[in-house]
Scaffold this active site. Structure first.
Site, PDB file in Angstrom:
ATOM      1  N   ASN A  42       9.429   3.743  72.863  1.00  0.00           N
ATOM      2  CA  ASN A  42       9.276   3.113  74.159  1.00  0.00           C
ATOM      3  C   ASN A  42      10.365   3.610  75.104  1.00  0.00           C
ATOM      4  O   ASN A  42      11.490   3.889  74.697  1.00  0.00           O
ATOM      5  CB  ASN A  42       9.235   1.586  74.063  1.00  0.00           C
ATOM      6  CG  ASN A  42      10.388   0.947  73.339  1.00  0.00           C
ATOM      7  OD1 ASN A  42      10.955   1.514  72.411  1.00  0.00           O
ATOM      8  ND2 ASN A  42      10.740  -0.259  73.741  1.00  0.00           N
ATOM      9  N   ILE A  43       9.970   3.758  76.365  1.00  0.00           N
ATOM     10  CA  ILE A  43      10.871   4.257  77.402  1.00  0.00           C
ATOM     11  C   ILE A  43      10.749   3.313  78.584  1.00  0.00           C
ATOM     12  O   ILE A  43       9.701   3.264  79.241  1.00  0.00           O
ATOM     13  CB  ILE A  43      10.495   5.697  77.813  1.00  0.00           C
ATOM     14  CG1 ILE A  43      10.511   6.615  76.584  1.00  0.00           C
ATOM     15  CG2 ILE A  43      11.427   6.203  78.911  1.00  0.00           C
ATOM     16  CD1 ILE A  43       9.843   7.951  76.802  1.00  0.00           C
ATOM     17  N   GLU A  44      11.799   2.541  78.826  1.00  0.00           N
ATOM     18  CA  GLU A  44      11.776   1.553  79.893  1.00  0.00           C
ATOM     19  C   GLU A  44      12.205   2.155  81.222  1.00  0.00           C
ATOM     20  O   GLU A  44      12.788   3.240  81.276  1.00  0.00           O
ATOM     21  CB  GLU A  44      12.688   0.372  79.536  1.00  0.00           C
ATOM     22  CG  GLU A  44      12.210  -0.368  78.314  1.00  0.00           C
ATOM     23  CD  GLU A  44      13.104  -1.529  77.921  1.00  0.00           C
ATOM     24  OE1 GLU A  44      12.645  -2.335  77.107  1.00  0.00           O
ATOM     25  OE2 GLU A  44      14.253  -1.627  78.405  1.00  0.00           O
ATOM     26  N   CYS A  53       4.997   2.300  76.314  1.00  0.00           N
ATOM     27  CA  CYS A  53       5.189   1.856  74.941  1.00  0.00           C
ATOM     28  C   CYS A  53       5.203   3.051  73.988  1.00  0.00           C
ATOM     29  O   CYS A  53       4.648   4.107  74.288  1.00  0.00           O
ATOM     30  CB  CYS A  53       4.071   0.905  74.531  1.00  0.00           C
ATOM     31  SG  CYS A  53       4.011  -0.625  75.471  1.00  0.00           S
ATOM     32  N   GLU A  55       3.585   3.475  71.200  1.00  0.00           N
ATOM     33  CA  GLU A  55       2.249   3.827  70.722  1.00  0.00           C
ATOM     34  C   GLU A  55       1.530   4.714  71.732  1.00  0.00           C
ATOM     35  O   GLU A  55       0.944   5.737  71.386  1.00  0.00           O
ATOM     36  CB  GLU A  55       1.411   2.567  70.473  1.00  0.00           C
ATOM     37  CG  GLU A  55       2.003   1.613  69.473  1.00  0.00           C
ATOM     38  CD  GLU A  55       2.867   0.533  70.125  1.00  0.00           C
ATOM     39  OE1 GLU A  55       3.782   0.850  70.921  1.00  0.00           O
ATOM     40  OE2 GLU A  55       2.633  -0.651  69.827  1.00  0.00           O
ATOM     41  N   CYS A  86       0.948  -4.039  71.819  1.00  0.00           N
ATOM     42  CA  CYS A  86       0.568  -4.904  72.933  1.00  0.00           C
ATOM     43  C   CYS A  86      -0.912  -4.680  73.266  1.00  0.00           C
ATOM     44  O   CYS A  86      -1.555  -3.772  72.728  1.00  0.00           O
ATOM     45  CB  CYS A  86       1.449  -4.619  74.151  1.00  0.00           C
ATOM     46  SG  CYS A  86       1.084  -3.059  74.986  1.00  0.00           S
ATOM     47  N   CYS A  89      -1.777  -1.118  74.598  1.00  0.00           N
ATOM     48  CA  CYS A  89      -1.793  -0.109  73.531  1.00  0.00           C
ATOM     49  C   CYS A  89      -3.040  -0.248  72.676  1.00  0.00           C
ATOM     50  O   CYS A  89      -3.648   0.759  72.288  1.00  0.00           O
ATOM     51  CB  CYS A  89      -0.534  -0.214  72.674  1.00  0.00           C
ATOM     52  SG  CYS A  89       0.944   0.347  73.540  1.00  0.00           S
TER      53      CYS A  89
END
Length: 129
Positions: A42-44, A53, A55, A86, A89
């Site tokens: 995940n990369i915010e 996310c 996935e 989530c 995803c």
């Protein structure tokens, strides 16, 4: 690739996650129909809708390289509870692999296995269009 190797690939991605806001790293390892594996984390982003996310990162990498069939995905987290995909995803997974196996890990390395149909029953897909 063995299930154990796929799990290890997902766990290794936890350290690559960029999570300055949630502090909730997630790693994923996706096995394609031909055995090729793509990983993601995940990369915010400060603008939260721009976050991706793990996935979807793995799936989008695979699709961008021409893969469209997927066997299974491992989703790893460090929390006490199992790290499940989530809703977004799950819908992206459904687009390509409604029968895919989803293996969810917790921080202890314990695994729980699902089919995507269990996680997203009565789903909407391309055949409706």
């Amino acid at each position: 690739m063995t299930e154990k190797e796929l799990i290890q690939a997902a766990v290794e991605m936890l350290d690559k996650a960029y999570v300055p806001y949630s502090h909730f790293p997630v790693g994923a390892a996706l096995e394609c129909g031909d055995g090729t594996v793509y990983t993601g984390c995940n990369i915010e982003n400060a603008a939260f809708p721009c976050t991706i996310c793990a996935e979807r990162a793995a799936i989008f990498k695979a699709v961008s390289e021409g893969h469209r069939t997927f066997r299974r995905i491992v989703v790893a987290g460090r929390s006490e509870k199992f790290c499940v995909p989530c809703g977004s995803c799950r819908q992206v997974m459904r687009e390509f692999a409604p029968e895919m196996e989803v293996i969810c890990l917790n921080g202890k390395g314990e695994a729980r296995q699902y089919t995507l149909r269990q996680l997203l029953p009565e789903s909407f897909g391309p055949e409706y269009l």
